[in-house]
Write a protein that holds these residues in place. Structure first.
Motif, short mmCIF file in Angstrom:
data_model
loop_
_atom_site.label_atom_id
_atom_site.label_comp_id
_atom_site.label_asym_id
_atom_site.label_seq_id
_atom_site.Cartn_x
_atom_site.Cartn_y
_atom_site.Cartn_z
N UNK A 98 -10.14 2.31 7.19
CA UNK A 98 -9.61 3.37 6.34
C UNK A 98 -9.92 3.18 4.87
N UNK A 99 -10.56 2.07 4.48
CA UNK A 99 -10.81 1.81 3.07
C UNK A 99 -11.67 2.90 2.47
N UNK A 145 0.82 -1.21 0.00
CA UNK A 145 0.00 0.00 0.00
C UNK A 145 0.85 1.26 0.00
N UNK A 146 2.01 1.21 0.69
CA UNK A 146 2.85 2.40 0.77
C UNK A 146 3.36 2.81 -0.60
N UNK A 147 3.53 1.85 -1.50
CA UNK A 147 4.00 2.18 -2.85
C UNK A 147 2.95 3.00 -3.58
N UNK A 190 -5.47 9.08 3.73
CA UNK A 190 -5.23 7.69 4.15
C UNK A 190 -4.46 6.92 3.08
N UNK A 191 -4.81 7.16 1.82
CA UNK A 191 -4.10 6.47 0.74
C UNK A 191 -2.63 6.88 0.70
N UNK A 192 -2.38 8.19 0.80
CA UNK A 192 -1.00 8.66 0.71
C UNK A 192 -0.16 8.18 1.88
N UNK A 193 -0.79 7.96 3.03
CA UNK A 193 -0.04 7.45 4.20
C UNK A 193 0.05 5.94 4.21
N UNK A 194 -0.47 5.28 3.18
CA UNK A 194 -0.37 3.84 3.09
C UNK A 194 -1.39 3.09 3.91
N UNK A 195 -2.41 3.76 4.37
CA UNK A 195 -3.43 3.09 5.19
C UNK A 195 -4.47 2.38 4.36
N UNK A 196 -4.62 2.75 3.11
CA UNK A 196 -5.63 2.11 2.27
C UNK A 196 -5.24 2.30 0.81
N UNK A 198 2.93 6.54 -2.15
CA UNK A 198 4.06 7.34 -2.59
C UNK A 198 3.85 7.85 -4.01
N UNK A 199 3.35 6.96 -4.89
CA UNK A 199 3.09 7.37 -6.27
C UNK A 199 1.99 8.44 -6.34
N UNK A 200 0.95 8.26 -5.54
CA UNK A 200 -0.17 9.21 -5.56
C UNK A 200 0.28 10.59 -5.07
N UNK A 201 1.05 10.61 -3.98
CA UNK A 201 1.51 11.90 -3.47
C UNK A 201 2.42 12.59 -4.49
N UNK A 202 3.29 11.81 -5.12
CA UNK A 202 4.16 12.41 -6.12
C UNK A 202 3.39 13.00 -7.28
N UNK A 203 2.38 12.27 -7.76
CA UNK A 203 1.58 12.78 -8.88
C UNK A 203 0.81 14.04 -8.47
#
Length: 771
Positions: free
Chosen positions: A81-82, A3-5, A37-43, A8-13
């Motif tokens: 967190x989904x 999920x962290x990957x 939550x997505x950017x922190x790898x929670x979902x 990371x990609x979402x935050x960068x974009x």
């Protein structure tokens, strides 16, 4: 990939696109919390949410493929967190498949980009739907056009991530222009279809469909938004009865039955605050345009009654004419006599008059007639008895009809328990009153009769002075109240004072001008006793204008005399001369009693202007006339006036003699108010003669008698006299206490002289107390 990957990609974009979390949320429709939550790898997102994010970001093909690949391992995430995003499915079956191939409906209507305010209500909605092990049900009620659906939809979009299994929306058409609302069976069929049940598998009966719906939704974290409900009976079969599926309902009716049987939380939505309305208008027409004419922008919001639908319609008109000045539109709206015409559109769902009409058509004939008659009530709020009189209904029946209209959101209630009619709803009721051929004149006459007859009865119970009956009986249907004590009489005046003032302002029908001038005089004792000089000045100016239109010497003289007294008492004695002139020019056209009353008032004004010889001359002339009439009360009152002006001129022994002649007459007739004034006059004369202990005794009697008739303004006057006597006796503690008590009474009345009393008390603070 973990999920962290994906995060990371979402935050960068997002950062490459120079978007904040809020900016991406606005562009995609996915909530800020879910993206965080997505950017922190929670979902990781479901496929539909992923598509919304990809469409909102400026990505090349490689970046889109990388984000899609990174999201694949997380499609089964169902923890707290989904994220599901907000979704905006266009039909009952719209949605995407989840891990068990069950559709995930996303039926919310679009959120308003210009939604503003309502934060307290949004917080209460969140609290009411918080998981607590019980099926949460919340019903938002309010007037048509007040923004119930917008509030519920905005809240649902804001909290969409709480409901990963879907968001159901259903318009129950409770107040549809067609007159046909959605039956339970049809509504349940739509809900089952949205949950993936094939048409052939949907049961036939409503009860069976309800059972199938509850079974299908059990254990799923969903939201059910039931919009535009007609009543509790329409809604009850649709409730999922699941702790994981909150139900939010909007309705023009207060769904009290649902609260009683299903523990629904009821939230009442009123018009915007001034700030909310201004923010919403600015959001629609442009912040720069609103800021360029802030006063007129705020005025337009007020002319819309702060009603969201009216503001939206007006803003659409303004947006279509970007060069049009707000001042021009505000002036047009202020002058129009058919205000609802300004909020007409080509769509019955956004035409304010049409929206109101749906609520009106749902009323039975009796309630509809009662509602129409509320249009003649002129103030911002009104009492049960005033409404009963306008509609010629017994108060007990009126009370039930008012409660029914409140439950249907056509009426509100203010903090004091009075009933309040929105300005645009009042305009609609007025149109209906004329359209249905109701007798507006008779209704307005009943309202004025209610105010006049009860005002006289209240003064009689409170001031114990001789109050003559009106020369006409009240119209049939007027509510007449019993007044057993001064407290009840004053409470009635406090309840109706805004209606009294508004009734004087409303004077359009020339047939009612006499009633309005009479009402102004009936209320003089109340506004004077409370020292409400600003209200008294407005009241008498309106009465004077009416008297001049009637060319009635008595009405002109009475209003002008009361106006002059109020101006002089308010410290505006230099403005009183014009009013005095109106009286003096008409003295020869008055009856003896009217002439004596006019001379008494002129003396009072001249006394406040410190033109004491003229004041004494007027008082003596009035006394001479009163002595020829068969009524001891005005004789005694004017003996006190003669005494008061005499002592102000230094003729203290003459003053005491005149006042002591008045006392037995006042005691025999039971005129407590004038007796209190006379004891004060004698005390004042004794004080000037240096007989301080005897002066104190007279002031204390006056103070007690004014207390009996609840005249706090004159109590403060006597306390000022008493304090001065105590100070000369050397008792500074008693003097200070009297001035502080006077300040307290005047503060409660909102009178500016309170500061003068407080300053006098402060000046002697710390001085030694002597005997």
């Amino acid at each position: 990939m973990e999920r962290t990957a994906f995060g990371t990609l979402l935050r960068g974009a997002r950062e490459r696109a120079r978007l904040t979390l809020e900016g991406l949320a606005s562009a995609s429709g996915v909530s800020v919390r879910a993206i965080g939550d997505m950017e922190r790898g929670r979902s990781v997102p479901r496929l539909s949410t992923l598509a919304e994010l990809l469409d909102a970001l400026p990505l090349d093909e490689h970046e889109r493929r990388a984000l899609t690949e990174a999201a694949r391992p997380g499609t089964s995430a169902t923890g707290p967190g989904a994220s599901t995003g907000s979704g905006m499915g266009a039909s009952a079956g719209a949605g995407t498949a989840g891990p068990t191939d069950r559709p995930i409906p996303r039926q919310l209507p679009p959120d308003l980009r210009t939604f503003r305010g309502r934060e307290a209500l949004l917080d209460r909605l969140s609290t009411a739907t918080a998981p607590d092990g019980h099926p949460p049900v919340v019903a938002v009620s309010g007037l048509g056009g007040v923004g119930k659906t917008s509030l519920a939809v905005h809240w649902a979009h804001r909290h969409a991530d709480r409901f990963p299994d879907g968001l159901l929306h259903l318009d129950l058409r409770g107040f549809d222009p067609s007159g046909h609302h959605l039956e339970a069976g049809e509504a349940l069929s739509g809900l089952l279809t949205a949950l993936g049940v094939p048409a052939a598998s949907i049961p036939d009966g409503a009860e069976q469909r309800a059972a199938a719906f509850r079974e299908r939704i059990a254990g799923r974290r969903m939201l059910l938004l039931l919009d535009n409900a007609r009543d509790s009976r329409q809604v009850r079969p649709l409730l999922p009865r699941s702790a994981d599926c909150p139900t939010v309902i909007t309705s023009r009716h207060h769904l009290t039955g649902l609260a009683a049987t299903d523990e629904a939380v009821l939230l009442d939505l009123g018009p915007w605050s001034a700030a909310e309305g201004l923010a919403a208008l600015a959001a629609r027409i442009g912040a720069d345009r609103a800021a360029a004419e802030p006063a007129h922008a705020a005025g337009l919001v007020e002319l819309c009654g702060r009603l969201p639908l009216a503001v939206a319609v007006l803003a659409a008109r303004l947006s279509a004419e970007p060069a049009l000045r707000l001042r021009t539109v505000a002036d047009e709206l202020a002058r129009t006599r058919t205000l609802l015409d300004e909020f007409t559109t080509d769509d019955p769902h956004t035409d304010v008059r049409a929206v109101f009409s749906w609520s009106y058509r749902a009323l039975d004939a009796e309630t509809a007639r009662f509602f129409r008659h509320l249009a003649v009530l002129p103030g911002p709020s009104f009492s049960t008895e005033a409404a009963a009189s306008a509609a010629a209904e017994p108060p007990s029946r009126a009370r039930k009809l008012l409660r029914s209209l409140v439950a249907k959101s056509l009426l509100g209630r203010d903090a004091a328990g009075q009933f309040a009619l929105h300005d645009l709803v009042r305009a609609h009721a007025a149109e209906l009153l004329d359209r249905e051929g109701d007798d507006r004149y008779a209704a307005e006459l009943r309202l004025l009769d209610y105010l006049r007859h009860n005002a006289r009865s209240a003064v009689r119970a409170w001031e114990t002075r001789t109050i003559h009956e009106l020369d006409h009986a009240p119209a049939p249907g007027v509510a007449l109240l019993p007044f057993d004590d001064p407290e009840g009489a004053l409470a009635w005046f406090r309840q109706e004072e805004r209606t009294i003032l508004a009734a004087l302002r409303q004077g359009e029908d020339p047939r009612l001008l006499h009633f309005r001038t009479g009402l102004a005089q009936d209320c003089v004792p109340y506004f004077s006793a409370l020292g409400q000089w600003a209200d008294q000045i407005e009241l008498q100016r309106l009465a004077l204008d009416a008297g001049l239109l009637l060319d009635d010497p008595a009405a002109i003289s009475q209003a002008a005399a009361a106006l002059g007294r109020a101006l002089a008492e308010a410290g505006r004695g230099e403005e009183a001369d014009e009013a005095v002139g109106h009286v003096e020019r008409r003295l020869d056209h008055l009856t003896p009693h009217e002439r004596a009353d006019a001379l008494r008032s002129l003396g009072w004004v001249r006394g406040r202007q410190q033109r004491l010889p003229e004041a004494l001359d007027h008082a003596r002339a009035a006394l001479a006339i009163y002595r020829t009439l068969d009524d001891p009360n005005p004789v005694a009152r004017e003996l006190n006036a003669v005494g008061w002006y005499s002592t102000l001129l230094g003729r203290h022994r003459e003053a005491i003699a005149s006042c002591r002649e008045a006392l037995p007459l006042l005691q025999r007739t039971g005129n407590t108010f004038s007796e209190a004034a006379t004891w004060d006059s004698i005390g004042y004369a004794l004080h000037r003669l240096g007989e301080l202990p005897e002066a104190v005794r007279h002031f204390e009697v006056s103070l007690r008698l004014y207390g009996e008739v609840l005249n706090h303004y004159n109590q403060a006057e006597v306390l000022d006299h008493l304090a001065q006597a105590h100070q000369e006796l050397g008792d500074t503690a008693a003097a200070r206490a009297a001035w502080l008590r006077a300040a307290e009474l005047l503060t409660a009345l909102g009178n500016q002289r309170a500061e003068t009393m407080r300053a006098r008390a402060d000046r002697i603070a710390g001085q030694p107390t002597g005997a």
